[in-house]
Design a protein around this motif. Structure first.
Motif, PDB file in Angstrom:
ATOM      1  N   SER A 205      81.617 -70.647  70.480  1.00  0.00           N
ATOM      2  CA  SER A 205      80.990 -71.465  71.521  1.00  0.00           C
ATOM      3  C   SER A 205      81.078 -72.958  71.225  1.00  0.00           C
ATOM      4  O   SER A 205      80.832 -73.778  72.117  1.00  0.00           O
ATOM      5  CB  SER A 205      79.528 -71.060  71.689  1.00  0.00           C
ATOM      6  OG  SER A 205      78.820 -71.224  70.466  1.00  0.00           O
ATOM      7  N   THR A 206      81.415 -73.334  69.990  1.00  0.00           N
ATOM      8  CA  THR A 206      81.538 -74.753  69.671  1.00  0.00           C
ATOM      9  C   THR A 206      82.912 -75.311  70.046  1.00  0.00           C
ATOM     10  O   THR A 206      83.124 -76.524  69.961  1.00  0.00           O
ATOM     11  CB  THR A 206      81.297 -74.994  68.173  1.00  0.00           C
ATOM     12  OG1 THR A 206      82.333 -74.350  67.409  1.00  0.00           O
ATOM     13  CG2 THR A 206      79.958 -74.418  67.745  1.00  0.00           C
ATOM     14  N   LYS A 207      83.831 -74.470  70.456  1.00  0.00           N
ATOM     15  CA  LYS A 207      85.164 -74.927  70.842  1.00  0.00           C
ATOM     16  C   LYS A 207      85.153 -75.491  72.256  1.00  0.00           C
ATOM     17  O   LYS A 207      84.495 -74.954  73.144  1.00  0.00           O
ATOM     18  CB  LYS A 207      86.174 -73.779  70.774  1.00  0.00           C
ATOM     19  CG  LYS A 207      86.732 -73.499  69.399  1.00  0.00           C
ATOM     20  CD  LYS A 207      87.850 -72.464  69.484  1.00  0.00           C
ATOM     21  CE  LYS A 207      88.506 -72.234  68.143  1.00  0.00           C
ATOM     22  NZ  LYS A 207      89.609 -71.256  68.242  1.00  0.00           N
ATOM     23  N   TYR A 208      85.919 -76.535  72.456  1.00  0.00           N
ATOM     24  CA  TYR A 208      86.124 -77.070  73.804  1.00  0.00           C
ATOM     25  C   TYR A 208      87.421 -77.875  73.811  1.00  0.00           C
ATOM     26  O   TYR A 208      87.957 -78.230  72.750  1.00  0.00           O
ATOM     27  CB  TYR A 208      84.943 -77.931  74.245  1.00  0.00           C
ATOM     28  CG  TYR A 208      84.738 -79.195  73.434  1.00  0.00           C
ATOM     29  CD1 TYR A 208      85.272 -80.418  73.854  1.00  0.00           C
ATOM     30  CD2 TYR A 208      84.006 -79.173  72.253  1.00  0.00           C
ATOM     31  CE1 TYR A 208      85.075 -81.568  73.113  1.00  0.00           C
ATOM     32  CE2 TYR A 208      83.805 -80.319  71.510  1.00  0.00           C
ATOM     33  CZ  TYR A 208      84.336 -81.522  71.944  1.00  0.00           C
ATOM     34  OH  TYR A 208      84.160 -82.654  71.216  1.00  0.00           O
ATOM     35  N   ILE A 209      87.922 -78.138  74.998  1.00  0.00           N
ATOM     36  CA  ILE A 209      89.145 -78.915  75.139  1.00  0.00           C
ATOM     37  C   ILE A 209      88.848 -80.196  75.902  1.00  0.00           C
ATOM     38  O   ILE A 209      87.854 -80.285  76.636  1.00  0.00           O
ATOM     39  CB  ILE A 209      90.266 -78.122  75.844  1.00  0.00           C
ATOM     40  CG1 ILE A 209      89.821 -77.659  77.239  1.00  0.00           C
ATOM     41  CG2 ILE A 209      90.729 -76.954  75.000  1.00  0.00           C
ATOM     42  CD1 ILE A 209      90.933 -77.050  78.067  1.00  0.00           C
ATOM     43  N   ALA A 210      89.707 -81.176  75.724  1.00  0.00           N
ATOM     44  CA  ALA A 210      89.603 -82.448  76.437  1.00  0.00           C
ATOM     45  C   ALA A 210      91.007 -82.998  76.602  1.00  0.00           C
ATOM     46  O   ALA A 210      91.915 -82.685  75.818  1.00  0.00           O
ATOM     47  CB  ALA A 210      88.714 -83.429  75.682  1.00  0.00           C
TER      48      ALA A 210
ATOM     49  N   PRO B 260      99.427 -84.540  81.186  1.00  0.00           N
ATOM     50  CA  PRO B 260      98.178 -84.378  80.428  1.00  0.00           C
ATOM     51  C   PRO B 260      98.464 -83.824  79.032  1.00  0.00           C
ATOM     52  O   PRO B 260      99.188 -82.848  78.878  1.00  0.00           O
ATOM     53  CB  PRO B 260      97.368 -83.374  81.261  1.00  0.00           C
ATOM     54  CG  PRO B 260      98.069 -83.281  82.586  1.00  0.00           C
ATOM     55  CD  PRO B 260      99.495 -83.614  82.323  1.00  0.00           C
ATOM     56  N   LEU B 261      97.863 -84.452  78.022  1.00  0.00           N
ATOM     57  CA  LEU B 261      97.915 -83.947  76.660  1.00  0.00           C
ATOM     58  C   LEU B 261      96.546 -83.360  76.332  1.00  0.00           C
ATOM     59  O   LEU B 261      95.566 -84.085  76.164  1.00  0.00           O
ATOM     60  CB  LEU B 261      98.268 -85.062  75.672  1.00  0.00           C
ATOM     61  CG  LEU B 261      98.281 -84.665  74.190  1.00  0.00           C
ATOM     62  CD1 LEU B 261      99.283 -83.546  73.931  1.00  0.00           C
ATOM     63  CD2 LEU B 261      98.567 -85.871  73.297  1.00  0.00           C
ATOM     64  N   VAL B 262      96.477 -82.034  76.261  1.00  0.00           N
ATOM     65  CA  VAL B 262      95.213 -81.340  76.043  1.00  0.00           C
ATOM     66  C   VAL B 262      94.996 -81.178  74.543  1.00  0.00           C
ATOM     67  O   VAL B 262      95.906 -80.792  73.798  1.00  0.00           O
ATOM     68  CB  VAL B 262      95.226 -79.962  76.744  1.00  0.00           C
ATOM     69  CG1 VAL B 262      93.899 -79.246  76.536  1.00  0.00           C
ATOM     70  CG2 VAL B 262      95.498 -80.142  78.232  1.00  0.00           C
ATOM     71  N   GLN B 263      93.776 -81.460  74.100  1.00  0.00           N
ATOM     72  CA  GLN B 263      93.426 -81.377  72.683  1.00  0.00           C
ATOM     73  C   GLN B 263      92.227 -80.453  72.494  1.00  0.00           C
ATOM     74  O   GLN B 263      91.332 -80.405  73.334  1.00  0.00           O
ATOM     75  CB  GLN B 263      93.122 -82.771  72.123  1.00  0.00           C
ATOM     76  CG  GLN B 263      94.313 -83.711  72.150  1.00  0.00           C
ATOM     77  CD  GLN B 263      93.954 -85.091  71.627  1.00  0.00           C
ATOM     78  OE1 GLN B 263      92.866 -85.591  71.852  1.00  0.00           O
ATOM     79  NE2 GLN B 263      94.895 -85.714  70.938  1.00  0.00           N
ATOM     80  N   LEU B 264      92.234 -79.732  71.375  1.00  0.00           N
ATOM     81  CA  LEU B 264      91.161 -78.793  71.049  1.00  0.00           C
ATOM     82  C   LEU B 264      90.202 -79.438  70.066  1.00  0.00           C
ATOM     83  O   LEU B 264      90.616 -80.067  69.096  1.00  0.00           O
ATOM     84  CB  LEU B 264      91.748 -77.510  70.452  1.00  0.00           C
ATOM     85  CG  LEU B 264      90.747 -76.414  70.057  1.00  0.00           C
ATOM     86  CD1 LEU B 264      90.100 -75.815  71.294  1.00  0.00           C
ATOM     87  CD2 LEU B 264      91.447 -75.321  69.254  1.00  0.00           C
ATOM     88  N   TYR B 265      88.891 -79.235  70.331  1.00  0.00           N
ATOM     89  CA  TYR B 265      87.841 -79.773  69.465  1.00  0.00           C
ATOM     90  C   TYR B 265      86.839 -78.657  69.144  1.00  0.00           C
ATOM     91  O   TYR B 265      86.773 -77.639  69.825  1.00  0.00           O
ATOM     92  CB  TYR B 265      87.090 -80.922  70.155  1.00  0.00           C
ATOM     93  CG  TYR B 265      87.911 -82.155  70.399  1.00  0.00           C
ATOM     94  CD1 TYR B 265      87.849 -83.241  69.523  1.00  0.00           C
ATOM     95  CD2 TYR B 265      88.749 -82.268  71.507  1.00  0.00           C
ATOM     96  CE1 TYR B 265      88.597 -84.387  69.740  1.00  0.00           C
ATOM     97  CE2 TYR B 265      89.495 -83.413  71.735  1.00  0.00           C
ATOM     98  CZ  TYR B 265      89.412 -84.466  70.849  1.00  0.00           C
ATOM     99  OH  TYR B 265      90.154 -85.597  71.068  1.00  0.00           O
ATOM    100  N   ASN B 266      86.053 -78.876  68.086  1.00  0.00           N
ATOM    101  CA  ASN B 266      84.874 -78.055  67.814  1.00  0.00           C
ATOM    102  C   ASN B 266      83.764 -78.975  67.335  1.00  0.00           C
ATOM    103  O   ASN B 266      83.883 -80.207  67.445  1.00  0.00           O
ATOM    104  CB  ASN B 266      85.176 -76.929  66.819  1.00  0.00           C
ATOM    105  CG  ASN B 266      85.650 -77.446  65.476  1.00  0.00           C
ATOM    106  OD1 ASN B 266      85.461 -78.620  65.126  1.00  0.00           O
ATOM    107  ND2 ASN B 266      86.266 -76.593  64.694  1.00  0.00           N
ATOM    108  N   ASP B 267      82.684 -78.419  66.794  1.00  0.00           N
ATOM    109  CA  ASP B 267      81.559 -79.260  66.410  1.00  0.00           C
ATOM    110  C   ASP B 267      81.863 -80.167  65.235  1.00  0.00           C
ATOM    111  O   ASP B 267      81.079 -81.079  64.927  1.00  0.00           O
ATOM    112  CB  ASP B 267      80.317 -78.403  66.107  1.00  0.00           C
ATOM    113  CG  ASP B 267      80.607 -77.321  65.076  1.00  0.00           C
ATOM    114  OD1 ASP B 267      81.766 -77.218  64.638  1.00  0.00           O
ATOM    115  OD2 ASP B 267      79.672 -76.582  64.722  1.00  0.00           O
ATOM    116  N   ASN B 268      83.003 -79.957  64.568  1.00  0.00           N
ATOM    117  CA  ASN B 268      83.421 -80.846  63.485  1.00  0.00           C
ATOM    118  C   ASN B 268      84.394 -81.918  63.952  1.00  0.00           C
ATOM    119  O   ASN B 268      84.807 -82.755  63.157  1.00  0.00           O
ATOM    120  CB  ASN B 268      84.063 -80.042  62.354  1.00  0.00           C
ATOM    121  CG  ASN B 268      83.063 -79.156  61.653  1.00  0.00           C
ATOM    122  OD1 ASN B 268      81.912 -79.549  61.448  1.00  0.00           O
ATOM    123  ND2 ASN B 268      83.460 -77.947  61.312  1.00  0.00           N
TER     124      ASN B 268
END
Length: 775
Positions: free
Chosen positions: A529-534, A588-596
């Motif tokens: 659940s901490t994963k998201y994209i931007a 668009p360049l999509v990047q993956l993030y998490n809580d870190n």
């Protein structure tokens, strides 16, 4: 460093409360600095003592009863036979818990048989009735809370701290309540649900309706989502009864019968204590003996002692067992009522008597401090409490030195630094463990797991021998090898291959003298659940936010509405728009993030759509240019195929099919725009050049083998620029009409002014002639 002391600023988070200070092993005067564990938690307030309230306690002469928060062991409630005490700092300070008068009788206030501690407050079990003491008051729980008004025989809470876990269901219980025939689960805000009755259990276990089946005891195992029931089974019920174990999984709502049966006398009462392990291993105690159940109930028996065949009472002046203490390192201490203690470790089948620490009349209890150290609590007759540290490691080493017991291995190392690991699609986890032992002992490393069969394992063993010592290193890789593309039921396949699996790594043999018994951790397979994209280049801060409305012309919308669409721009949701010229393409360049923070650039396929229904944009790549052999999926074809679904659900990883095979899809016009984008296919968004506009896009990961999460993000683009001139024919026609209009007006003006001129020129002459004639 300040004045020779290190000062460290530590973040405080709810999911990371246990810290460990570890340093390099540098000798200092033939000593090493030991690792140090400590708790760093948010302040937990104790309930204040109100003047005029009355004490609540256990029956006179009874032993101490304690309850503590699993993840904050320094937050404790202790019930004695004269008062109830509460602390939030391992009894450095403490307060009394008292109740208002006129609610309980004198006998009821001195009849506490059990206590539990949750976020809602302190629960007391008194004469089969459940009460709760909180900051707001003291009240009785019953039918209004979906609990029985009487007949409750036990309450319990979780004993092991698992802050992180994967839960596919909506919630996880915090406590269990049971009668002889029913089990209830308790949730936050005093919500209680009945989950089973003995009648249903008879059907599940195929037990005859004529037999007697009652609930003996209930306890939470080491697994963060399970609950264990001990059941009494008998037919005549005169002399003996059989104890069975059933485990309930809160996530799958399944009941699992365990291969365990223990025959005891009808008046025996067993208390379970689950150890910190991946498997549902436990020890059971009655008044005199300890029963062990190791390795998923494959090894069972009575804990042995050097004499008296495991009867601890005979070794402690006929005292009975009061309590059992188990820590995260596998240490187990059995405390008798007269304060004599026995020691052993998990998976060990024999106990040894520890040196006497305190006198036999003192009422005491073993607890865990905020620095993960064992301490004893003493409650005196005058109603005061005193903590005292107990050096269990030194005491056990002293006994082992006398008995000449040694650990079979020299060292046991591993790289398991966390207790919780998340695995998403395409990811794997590799761990290693190493054991060093004397030659010809023949030890090895055991890797055991418990839970749904959703992971594959690959093992590799490396072996060395030198100078009479063997070094054996085991490397284990956990992974999934499942293709989720173009399956019949994408969501069902995902659900079948997600879940929580517990793993433990241990030496094949060890003794009470060994420092660490085993390493336990979780592997959660599913959506983190901490994963998201931007989308790179977009944010929500670097712009002036103001009330902003814009209108989309109806001809630019997909559904062809009857009027234009007026939209209010939501700055908080859409962020700052990127301004682009008409002729500037956008990839668009999509990047993956998490809580870190940042994780990686997303290289797999994704799709975009305008959330307000705009269609006046396109893509620069065609299907043919992208290498398609059949017609690719488009928003037009997918919305037509899934007319019953909203736009955002019509196309996704659950129904994605590629176009690079003749066997998939159908032939069609390959000159259509290719509407799928990835990092390397150079497919760009292009804009109309005859008008400007505001576009709010949503991006969704399309590759079904990328993540269990439905990864989406929103970004906005505003186009601007000089509107290009129209064609020459249109300009000539416009000029011709303009000139024709000009000359027409000119001719009409000429005749209009000629009429006026004639009127004013001849009218005076005619007037003069008429005047001369009259004269």
């Amino acid at each position: 460093m300040k004045n020779g002391t290190w000062h460290i600023l530590m973040p405080m988070t709810t999911d990371d409360v246990l810290k460990e200070i570890k340093g390099n092993q540098v000798a200092f005067q033939d000593c090493f600095t030991a690792d140090f564990l400590f708790l760093l938690t948010f302040p937990l307030l104790t309930i204040p003592e109100i003047p005029g309230f009355l004490p609540i306690c256990s029956p006179h002469g009874s032993q101490l009863i304690a309850a503590w928060a699993a993840c904050v062991p320094s937050f404790v409630v202790v019930v004695a036979d004269m008062e109830t005490f509460q602390t939030n700092d391992s009894f450095r300070t403490w307060t009394r818990i008292r109740v208002p008068p006129n609610i309980l009788t004198e006998d009821e206030r001195h009849s506490v048989s059990d206590v539990s501690l949750t976020r809602d407050g302190i629960f007391f079990l008194i004469n089969g009735i459940l009460y709760i003491k909180s900051f707001t008051g003291f009240k009785r729980l019953g039918i209004n809370e979906n609990l029985p008004d009487s007949g409750i025989i036990g309450i319990t809470t979780r004993k092991w701290c698992w802050i992180k876990y994967l839960l596919k269901a909506k919630r996880r219980s915090s406590m269990a309540i049971w009668t002889e025939n029913e089990v209830y689960l308790g949730y936050t805000f005093l919500k209680f649900v009945k989950i089973i009755t003995t009648e249903k259990l008879k059907n599940l276990l195929n037990i005859s309706s004529a037999a007697t089946l009652t609930i003996h005891n209930v306890e939470y195992p080491g697994h963060p989502l399970e609950l264990a029931l001990l059941l009494n089974y008998c037919t005549a019920c005169n002399i003996n009864k059989t104890i069975y174990v059933v485990i309930y999984n809160e996530d799958t709502e399944e009941w699992m019968y365990q291969d365990f049966a223990l025959d005891v006398s009808t008046d025996s009462f067993l208390t379970p204590h689950f150890i910190y392990a991946a498997l549902p291993d436990l020890i059971l105690r009655d008044k005199h003996r300890i029963y062990y159940c190791y390795h998923n109930f494959t090894e069972t028996g009575v804990l042995q002692t050097p004499t008296e065949f495991g009867n601890l009472s005979r070794l402690s002046h006929n005292s009975i067992i009061h309590d059992i203490f188990i820590d995260y390192y596998g240490n187990i201490v059995v405390k008798m009522e007269n304060n004599i203690m026995f020691y052993f470790k998990i998976n060990i089948r024999a106990a040894i008597k520890l040196h006497l620490w305190t006198n036999s009349t003192m009422k005491s209890l073993i607890l865990l401090s905020s620095s993960a150290q064992i301490y004893l609590i003493y409650v005196f007759e005058n109603g005061t409490v005193q903590p005292q540290e107990y050096p269990l490691k030194l005491e056990s080493q002293s006994v082992h030195f006398t008995s000449k017991e040694k650990c079979p291995y020299v060292a046991f190392h591993n790289n398991i630094l966390n207790v919780f690991y998340f695995l998403d699609k395409g990811q794997n986890l590799s761990i290693w463990a190493q054991i060093v032992y004397p030659e010809n002992v023949g030890l090895y490393i055991v890797v055991e797991s418990y839970g749904p069969n959703i992971l594959q394992e690959k093992n590799q063993i490396h072996y060395e021998i030198a100078l009479g010592y063997c070094t054996k290193t085991t490397t284990v890789t956990f992974f999934q090898n499942i293709n989720y593309e173009a399956v019949d039921d994408y969501f069902k396949l995902q659900d079948q291959n997600t879940g929580l699996r517990l793993v433990q790594v241990r030496p094949s043999e060890y003794a009470r003298a060994c420092p660490i018994a085993q390493k336990v951790f979780q592997i959660a397979v599913g959506c983190d659940s901490t994963k998201y994209i931007a989308v790179k280049g977009f944010n929500k801060k670097d712009c002036l936010q103001h009330d902003f409305f814009y209108v989309i012309e109806k001809s630019y919308l997909r559904n062809q509405p009857s009027k234009n669409l007026r939209v209010k721009y939501d700055w908080k949701k859409y962020g700052c728009p990127l301004r682009l010229d008409f002729g500037e393409k956008f990839h668009p360049l999509v990047q993956l993030y998490n809580d870190n923070g940042y994780v990686e650039d997303v290289e797999v396929n994704f799709i975009v759509w305008e959330i307000h229904g705009r269609k006046d944009y396109s893509f620069n790549n065609t299907m043919k240019k992208s290498g398609c052999l059949n017609e690719a999926q488009t928003w037009k074809s997918m919305t037509k195929l899934n007319q019953h679904l909203p736009l955002e659900e019509a196309w996704g990883p659950e129904n994605y099919k590629h176009c690079f095979s003749y066997a998939i899809g159908k032939p069609g016009d390959l000159n259509q725009p290719y509407e799928i984008i990835n990092k390397s296919n150079y497919n760009h968004l292009i804009w109309p050049e005859d008008h400007s506009g505001m576009y709010v896009f949503c991006v969704k990961i399309l590759d079904p083998n990328y993540s269990f999460c439905n990864l989406t993000a929103i970004f906005a683009i505003e186009t601007f620029g000089m509107i290009p001139s129209p064609s020459g024919y249109l300009v000539a026609a416009f000029l011709f009409v303009l000139m024709l209009l000009f000359f027409s007006i000119l001719v009409l003006s000429y005749f209009h002014y000629m009429r006026i001129y004639k009127q004013y020129l001849y009218e005076p002459i005619n007037r003069y002639d008429r005047k001369q004639k009259n004269n």
